[in-house]
Scaffold this active site. Structure first.
Site, short mmCIF file in Angstrom:
data_model
loop_
_atom_site.label_atom_id
_atom_site.label_comp_id
_atom_site.label_asym_id
_atom_site.label_seq_id
_atom_site.Cartn_x
_atom_site.Cartn_y
_atom_site.Cartn_z
N LYS A 1 -16.92 36.48 -14.61
CA LYS A 1 -16.90 35.57 -13.46
C LYS A 1 -15.82 36.03 -12.50
CE LYS A 1 -16.84 31.04 -13.94
NZ LYS A 1 -16.40 29.77 -14.58
C1 E4P Z 1 -17.47 26.93 -13.08
O1 E4P Z 1 -17.99 27.70 -13.85
C2 E4P Z 1 -16.25 26.17 -13.33
O2 E4P Z 1 -15.83 26.43 -14.65
C3 E4P Z 1 -16.39 24.68 -13.26
O3 E4P Z 1 -17.73 24.26 -13.24
C4 E4P Z 1 -15.51 24.01 -12.29
O4 E4P Z 1 -15.67 22.62 -12.49
P1 E4P Z 1 -14.61 21.53 -12.02
O5 E4P Z 1 -14.76 21.39 -10.55
O6 E4P Z 1 -15.01 20.29 -12.76
O7 E4P Z 1 -13.26 22.05 -12.42
#
Ligand code: E4P
Length: 235
Positions: free
Chosen positions: A86
């Site tokens: 990522k």
């Molecule tokens: C994406 O892969 C992130 O890990 C995540 O979905 C972010 O979520 P949040 O906005 O609840 O921190």
């Protein structure tokens, strides 16, 4: 739409993998940091919990392309082939996505807030783009509408990059991105459970079991009442 789990809580991952039709696991630096454990055994436990074949999307944190590429290689060493690096859609991140795709990775562009970020990431070679639905909503935008615009852009331009919708705070947002054309959504454990739950399901099942218990006895199962005839007649 496929369902992934967004968590670095080993017990929660094992439970969700046992109960739900999970298509993978995502983590981010905040979730990993929350576990307060050394990274290598934590990643090993997450891999065990989710199983050997499901994809894990794990984020790099380096500030330059070379560092991000090394991080992706180290993560793949630990997590195996079913791994997607990522990478945030910063300028350095975009260059890293291109470099990682050229090295045979299928990167996930993360922290996506606009359709144009998604389009640029796709052109750089991202296999997935992760729009942050709840964070877009919280900043005054429309998360599901943004997902819909990305889906339209990808369809218009025949782009095969998949939309991995992320960041959810409500079940309504999950349904909205499914209808908007997200290929997958990554959910925290509580929302994955909430997506399945309905009070009428619980009362309905409780009613069935009460009627059954009246007639056949409280702990009696269907199998108790239907002996295995194949043992008597092997044909
Ligand atoms: C994406 O892969 C992130 O890990 C995540 O979905 C972010 O979520 P949040 O906005 O609840 O921190």
């Amino acid at each position: 739409m496929l369902f992934l789990l967004d968590s670095a809580d080993v017990a929660a991952v094992a439970r969700a993998a046992a109960l739900h039709p999970l298509a993978g696991l995502t983590t981010n630096p905040t979730l990993l940091a929350r576990a307060r454990r050394p990274l290598a055994p934590l990643l090993a436990d997450l891999r065990t919990a989710v199983g050997p074949d499901l994809p894990i999307h794990a984020q790099v944190v380096g500030a330059d392309v070379a560092t991000m590429c090394v991080e992706a290689e180290r993560l793949r060493d630990r997590l195996g082939a079913a791994f997607h690096p990522k990478v945030p859609v910063t300028p350095q991140g975009l260059a890293a996505i291109r470099a990682l795709a050229a090295r045979g990775f299928a990167p996930t562009a993360t922290a996506v807030f606009t359709p144009l970020q998604a389009l640029l990431a796709a052109r750089a070679g991202a296999a997935f783009v992760a729009p942050y639905v709840a964070r877009i909503d919280a900043s005054g935008g429309d998360g599901p509408a943004t997902v819909g615009e990305i889906a339209r852009l990808f369809a218009i331009h025949a782009i095969e990059t998949r939309i991995l919708a992320a960041s959810f705070k409500s079940v309504r947002q999950i349904l909205a991105v499914a209808l908007a054309g997200a290929h997958s959504a990554t959910l925290p454990p509580d929302l994955l459970d909430a997506a399945l739950a309905h009070p009428s399901t619980d009362t309905g099942v409780a009613g069935f079991l009460a009627d059954w218990a009246d007639a056949y006895g409280r702990d009696t199962t269907v199998a108790d009442l239907l002996p295995d005839d194949r043992r008597l007649d092997p044909r």
